[in-house]
Design a protein around this motif. Structure first.
Motif, short mmCIF file in Angstrom:
data_model
loop_
_atom_site.label_atom_id
_atom_site.label_comp_id
_atom_site.label_asym_id
_atom_site.label_seq_id
_atom_site.Cartn_x
_atom_site.Cartn_y
_atom_site.Cartn_z
N ALA A 155 0.83 -1.21 0.00
CA ALA A 155 0.00 0.00 0.00
C ALA A 155 0.87 1.26 0.00
O ALA A 155 0.58 2.23 -0.71
N LEU A 156 1.96 1.24 0.77
CA LEU A 156 2.82 2.42 0.88
C LEU A 156 3.60 2.69 -0.41
O LEU A 156 4.00 3.83 -0.65
N MET A 157 3.80 1.67 -1.23
CA MET A 157 4.55 1.86 -2.48
C MET A 157 3.82 2.80 -3.45
O MET A 157 4.42 3.31 -4.39
N SER A 158 2.53 3.03 -3.23
CA SER A 158 1.78 3.96 -4.08
C SER A 158 1.92 5.42 -3.61
O SER A 158 1.29 6.31 -4.17
N ARG A 159 2.75 5.63 -2.58
CA ARG A 159 2.95 6.97 -2.01
C ARG A 159 1.64 7.64 -1.60
O ARG A 159 1.32 8.75 -2.05
N PRO A 160 0.86 7.00 -0.74
CA PRO A 160 -0.44 7.56 -0.38
C PRO A 160 -0.31 8.79 0.51
O PRO A 160 0.65 8.95 1.25
N ARG A 161 -1.32 9.62 0.44
CA ARG A 161 -1.47 10.71 1.40
C ARG A 161 -2.30 10.23 2.60
O ARG A 161 -2.13 10.72 3.70
N LEU A 162 -3.18 9.27 2.33
CA LEU A 162 -4.00 8.66 3.37
C LEU A 162 -3.85 7.15 3.27
O LEU A 162 -4.10 6.56 2.22
N LEU A 163 -3.41 6.53 4.38
CA LEU A 163 -3.29 5.07 4.45
C LEU A 163 -4.43 4.53 5.30
O LEU A 163 -4.57 4.93 6.46
N MET A 164 -5.21 3.63 4.74
CA MET A 164 -6.32 3.02 5.47
C MET A 164 -5.97 1.56 5.76
O MET A 164 -5.69 0.78 4.84
N LEU A 165 -5.95 1.22 7.05
CA LEU A 165 -5.56 -0.12 7.48
C LEU A 165 -6.75 -0.80 8.16
O LEU A 165 -7.31 -0.28 9.12
N ASP A 166 -7.08 -1.99 7.66
CA ASP A 166 -8.23 -2.73 8.20
C ASP A 166 -7.72 -3.94 8.96
O ASP A 166 -7.22 -4.90 8.37
N GLU A 167 -7.83 -3.89 10.29
CA GLU A 167 -7.46 -4.99 11.19
C GLU A 167 -6.02 -5.49 10.95
O GLU A 167 -5.80 -6.68 10.73
N PRO A 168 -5.03 -4.59 11.02
CA PRO A 168 -3.65 -5.05 10.77
C PRO A 168 -3.11 -6.03 11.80
O PRO A 168 -2.15 -6.74 11.52
N SER A 169 -3.72 -6.10 13.00
CA SER A 169 -3.20 -7.00 14.03
C SER A 169 -3.89 -8.36 14.05
O SER A 169 -3.52 -9.24 14.83
N LEU A 170 -4.88 -8.56 13.17
CA LEU A 170 -5.73 -9.74 13.23
C LEU A 170 -4.92 -11.04 13.09
O LEU A 170 -4.21 -11.24 12.11
N GLY A 171 -5.03 -11.89 14.10
CA GLY A 171 -4.42 -13.21 14.03
C GLY A 171 -2.92 -13.24 14.22
O GLY A 171 -2.29 -14.28 13.98
N LEU A 172 -2.31 -12.13 14.65
CA LEU A 172 -0.86 -12.07 14.76
C LEU A 172 -0.41 -12.22 16.22
O LEU A 172 -1.12 -11.84 17.15
N ALA A 173 0.79 -12.74 16.40
CA ALA A 173 1.38 -12.87 17.73
C ALA A 173 1.65 -11.48 18.31
O ALA A 173 1.93 -10.54 17.56
N LYS A 192 4.71 12.28 8.45
CA LYS A 192 3.41 12.93 8.66
C LYS A 192 2.30 12.23 7.88
O LYS A 192 1.33 12.85 7.44
N LEU A 193 2.47 10.92 7.69
CA LEU A 193 1.46 10.15 6.96
C LEU A 193 0.16 10.11 7.75
O LEU A 193 0.16 9.84 8.95
N THR A 194 -0.95 10.38 7.08
CA THR A 194 -2.27 10.31 7.70
C THR A 194 -2.75 8.86 7.66
O THR A 194 -2.69 8.22 6.60
N VAL A 195 -3.22 8.36 8.79
CA VAL A 195 -3.62 6.96 8.89
C VAL A 195 -5.02 6.85 9.47
O VAL A 195 -5.34 7.46 10.50
N PHE A 196 -5.87 6.08 8.79
CA PHE A 196 -7.19 5.72 9.33
C PHE A 196 -7.16 4.22 9.58
O PHE A 196 -6.99 3.42 8.66
N LEU A 197 -7.29 3.86 10.85
CA LEU A 197 -7.04 2.51 11.31
C LEU A 197 -8.31 1.89 11.88
O LEU A 197 -8.91 2.44 12.81
N VAL A 198 -8.73 0.77 11.32
CA VAL A 198 -9.86 0.01 11.84
C VAL A 198 -9.28 -1.17 12.62
O VAL A 198 -8.45 -1.92 12.09
N GLU A 199 -9.68 -1.31 13.89
CA GLU A 199 -9.03 -2.31 14.74
C GLU A 199 -9.99 -2.89 15.77
O GLU A 199 -10.79 -2.19 16.34
N GLN A 200 -9.83 -4.21 16.02
CA GLN A 200 -10.49 -4.84 17.15
C GLN A 200 -9.63 -4.77 18.40
O GLN A 200 -10.13 -4.80 19.51
N ASN A 201 -8.31 -4.66 18.20
CA ASN A 201 -7.38 -4.57 19.33
C ASN A 201 -7.39 -3.14 19.85
O ASN A 201 -6.55 -2.31 19.53
N ALA A 202 -8.39 -2.85 20.68
CA ALA A 202 -8.65 -1.46 21.09
C ALA A 202 -7.51 -0.87 21.90
O ALA A 202 -7.20 0.33 21.77
#
Length: 245
Positions: A155-173, A192-202
């Protein structure tokens, strides 16, 4: 300039999304300002991933508006949204399993026309050294943590201004979760990357985020700074008890 007067980079207003006759999002309002990490927490099935996908145009919002950089993107096709320097790392990682690590990263860079490929590749290998070690390996043979690193790097290789991450911790140690969240924090701090993060790991998400929203059955029920939400008894009872990793 005060928070209220600044124009958000991403603004979601009154968004309703349906699956058939079932309403999944019931008038959601969310703002993400430039340079922020904003997290959306909630139980499984609350509608978090639906909001992420709705912002990206699939499924489409039936009512409400989504603005990015002041432009109404509510009706844009997904591929048009991707060209606006918004990148998404979806739930379940969804890398290209038969492609190598390098080929996956090349796919991410295609949106930017490979203009900064070597520079960005070096940056990804610094951020995630494990990917450099696995550069010729097929994506499907990587561990879950390595696949998540690859999904974010792609995702970062596209040089985003906004990075949206959906459950990046899911199932990980837990150790890998910390590495992933440390990388997100560093990207925000250094670039200064803007990040919108969806997470169950509150717990991890609210510690990381400048601001957060709580989604319950398709409705935003609370918002505030990450620290404010961490301190609220109802958040702790619903999402944090026994949930620290």
């Amino acid at each position: 300039m005060s928070e209220a007067l600044r124009t958000p980079l991403l603004s979601v207003r009154g968004v309703e999304t349906y699956y058939g006759n079932i309403i999944a999002l019931k008038g959601v309002d969310i703002d993400v300002h430039e340079g922020e990490i904003v997290t959306l927490i909630g139980a499984n099935g609350a509608g978090k991933s639906t909001l992420m996908m709705t912002i990206f145009g699939s499924p489409r919002a039936r009512n409400g508006q989504i603005h990015y950089e002041g432009r109404d993107i509510t009706r844009l096709a997904t591929h048009e949204i991707a060209r606006l320097r918004i990148a998404q790392s979806p739930e379940g990682r969804r890398i290209f399993p038969r492609m190598t690590v390098m080929e996956n990263l090349q796919m991410g860079a295609a949106i930017d026309g490979y203009a900064h490929f070597e520079e960005d590749l070096a940056a990804m290998f610094t951020l995630f050294p494990r990917l450099k070690e696995r550069v010729a390996q097929r994506g499907g043979t990587l561990s879950g943590g390595e696949q998540q690193m690859l999904a974010i790097a792609r995702a970062l290789m596209s040089r985003p201004r906004l990075l949206m991450l959906d459950e990046p911790s899911l199932g990980l140690a837990p150790l890998i979760v910390r590495q992933i969240f440390d990388a997100i924090r560093e990207l925000n701090r250094s670039q200064k990357l803007t990040v919108f993060l969806v997470e169950q790991n509150a717990f991890h998400a609210l510690k990381l985020a400048h601001r957060g929203y709580v989604l319950v059955n398709g409705v935003v029920t609370m918002s505030g700074s990450g620290q404010e939400l961490l301190a609220r008894p109802e958040v702790r009872a619903a999402y944090l008890e026994g949930g620290r990793h």
